[in-house]
Enzyme design. Structure first.
Site, PDB file in Angstrom:
ATOM      1  N   CYS A  71       0.797  -1.209   0.000  1.00 32.29           N
ATOM      2  CA  CYS A  71       0.000   0.000   0.000  1.00 32.29           C
ATOM      3  C   CYS A  71       0.838   1.271   0.000  1.00 32.29           C
ATOM      4  O   CYS A  71       0.306   2.344   0.182  1.00 32.29           O
ATOM      5  CB  CYS A  71      -0.852  -0.020   1.255  1.00 32.29           C
ATOM      6  SG  CYS A  71       0.138  -0.334   2.725  1.00 32.29           S
TER       7      CYS A  71
HETATM    8  C1  LIG Z   1       0.600  -5.113   3.865  1.00 32.11           C
HETATM    9  S1  LIG Z   1       1.786  -6.396   3.859  1.00 32.11           S
HETATM   10  C2  LIG Z   1       0.781  -7.816   4.144  1.00 32.11           C
HETATM   11  C3  LIG Z   1       0.635  -8.175   5.592  1.00 32.11           C
HETATM   12  C4  LIG Z   1      -0.021  -9.497   5.850  1.00 32.11           C
HETATM   13  N1  LIG Z   1      -1.324  -9.615   5.226  1.00 32.11           N
HETATM   14  C5  LIG Z   1      -0.162  -9.741   7.349  1.00 32.11           C
HETATM   15  O1  LIG Z   1      -1.271  -9.627   7.855  1.00 32.11           O
HETATM   16  O2  LIG Z   1       0.853 -10.014   8.015  1.00 32.11           O
HETATM   17  C6  LIG Z   1       2.171  -6.569   2.132  1.00 32.11           C
HETATM   18  C7  LIG Z   1       3.159  -7.683   1.836  1.00 32.11           C
HETATM   19  O3  LIG Z   1       3.334  -7.814   0.419  1.00 32.11           O
HETATM   20  C8  LIG Z   1       4.645  -8.287   0.181  1.00 32.11           C
HETATM   21  N2  LIG Z   1       5.005  -8.070  -1.232  1.00 32.11           N
HETATM   22  C9  LIG Z   1       5.341  -6.908  -1.833  1.00 32.11           C
HETATM   23  N3  LIG Z   1       5.573  -7.085  -3.133  1.00 32.11           N
HETATM   24  C10 LIG Z   1       5.386  -8.414  -3.370  1.00 32.11           C
HETATM   25  C11 LIG Z   1       5.496  -9.214  -4.524  1.00 32.11           C
HETATM   26  N4  LIG Z   1       5.829  -8.684  -5.721  1.00 32.11           N
HETATM   27  N5  LIG Z   1       5.236 -10.534  -4.428  1.00 32.11           N
HETATM   28  C12 LIG Z   1       4.906 -11.086  -3.224  1.00 32.11           C
HETATM   29  N6  LIG Z   1       4.796 -10.367  -2.095  1.00 32.11           N
HETATM   30  C13 LIG Z   1       5.034  -9.042  -2.163  1.00 32.11           C
HETATM   31  C14 LIG Z   1       5.478  -7.503   1.179  1.00 32.11           C
HETATM   32  O4  LIG Z   1       6.729  -8.132   1.436  1.00 32.11           O
HETATM   33  C15 LIG Z   1       4.557  -7.440   2.400  1.00 32.11           C
HETATM   34  O5  LIG Z   1       4.856  -8.440   3.335  1.00 32.11           O
END
Ligand SMILES: C[S@@+](CC[C@H](N)C(=O)[O-])C[C@H]1O[C@@H](n2cnc3c(N)ncnc32)[C@H](O)[C@@H]1O
Length: 315
Positions: A71
């Site tokens: 985000c």
């Molecule tokens: C807002 S966090 C999600 C948190 C999770 N839902 C929780 O409750 O712990 C967004 C996540 O997306 C991951 N992310 C970012 N880009 C990504 C990608 N291209 N592929 C997979 N994961 C990704 C980040 O590392 C991060 O952990």
């Protein structure tokens, strides 16, 4: 137990919520090694795929798909750029949605998306999910209304496959002044924790930007929003109060020691249980622990959203 595929799973805040609500997470995914390590230390039974979502071609079948794509682009604390590439990861979520066609999906994201200048992104997401065959609803919920000792407003987007002809209703607050249960306080969430847990909190100086607003809440209140960047972590109430000097300038009321919340405290203020594990792996660092805890969706909030899916869908 209905099966769940989880994307952008982080250390598993959202997934801890769906598991508590009675679901079985069969696959989780994230790109961050320490998110994987923490996730598996707490949920060893899940198949965790450490990979960029763009490289995953096949998804297992599941009844529920959950995902909280990054985000940064909308975050009020982050760079405000509505066009940043990272904002398009929702299309990857939509790709998985079209491949799996689960009965239901749940997405969580920062509430800044409802602001006028980012509204088009929310409209785009709803349109893409509707086109995939879902009846889509969105609502902002505050974690403090669901038993979490933190003010954290987030938007939830829930879709039920149109052919199932079932309506989703968002959960009603369970904690608050006129409700059966009072809001949970910082004091309750941190009960039994050490006051000065050496090595567990970020102890660099409070720079001018930090001191540009009131970062402290009292023991009997709810924490300000827990963030992923430890530099901006709110103050622990053991710290002196902050007093306003002028617009955007605050100072401590007394010359006494002050500190930010530790990463363990930030996890408790996110609603993680006391026995939540932060493993000491190669990818572990103080910053990483803060990052995965601060990025998480409060488990009790996600649990409430998942529990509100009508049971009739799982018969
Ligand atoms: C807002 S966090 C999600 C948190 C999770 N839902 C929780 O409750 O712990 C967004 C996540 O997306 C991951 N992310 C970012 N880009 C990504 C990608 N291209 N592929 C997979 N994961 C990704 C980040 O590392 C991060 O952990």
């Amino acid at each position: 137990m209905p099966k769940v595929v989880s994307l952008f799973s982080g250390c598993g805040g959202s997934d801890a919520g769906v598991i508590k609500a009675g679901f079985d997470v069969i696959m989780a995914n994230d790109i961050l090694p320490y998110a994987r390590d923490t996730y598996l230390a707490n949920h060893p039974q899940t198949d965790f795929v450490l990979e960029d979502i763009r490289k995953i071609e096949v998804f297992p079948s599941a009844e529920l798909l959950v995902g909280c794509y990054p985000c940064q682009g909308f975050s009020q604390g982050g760079v405000r750029d509505a066009g940043r590439r990272i904002n398009f990861l929702y299309l990857e979520f939509a790709r998985a949605l079209n491949a799996i066609k689960p009965k239901v999906f749940i997405v969580e994201n920062v509430s800044g998306m409802v602001r006028k200048n980012f509204e088009h992104l929310l409209i785009d997401q709803k349109a893409v999910f509707t086109e995939a065959g879902y009846v889509v609803k969105a609502q902002v919920l505050n974690a403090a209304d669901f038993g979490v000792a933190q003010e954290r407003r987030r938007i939830f987007i829930v879709g039920i496959r149109a052919d199932l002809d079932t309506e989703y209703e968002f959960p009603k607050p369970t904690h608050g002044d006129l409700l059966l249960q009072p809001r949970v306080t910082i004091e309750q969430a941190l009960s039994g924790m050490e006051l000065w847990p050496t090595g567990e909190y970020y102890d660099r100086e409070f720079h001018w930007y930090y001191m540009s607003r009131d970062r402290r809440r009292d023991w009997h209140e709810q924490s300000k929003t827990i963030v992923a960047n430890p530099r901006h972590m709110p103050l622990h109430p053991v710290s002196p109060k902050l007093v306003k000097v002028e617009h955007n300038v605050w100072r401590f009321s007394e010359d006494l020691p002050a500190r930010r919340f530790s990463y363990r405290e930030s996890a408790l203020l996110q609603g993680f249980p006391k026995d939540f594990r932060f493993p000491d792996t190669d990818a572990a660092s103080l910053d990483m622990r803060y990052t995965v805890a601060g990025n998480a969706v409060p488990p009790p909030l996600f649990e409430a959203v998942a529990r509100s899916i009508p049971d009739s869908l799982w018969d």
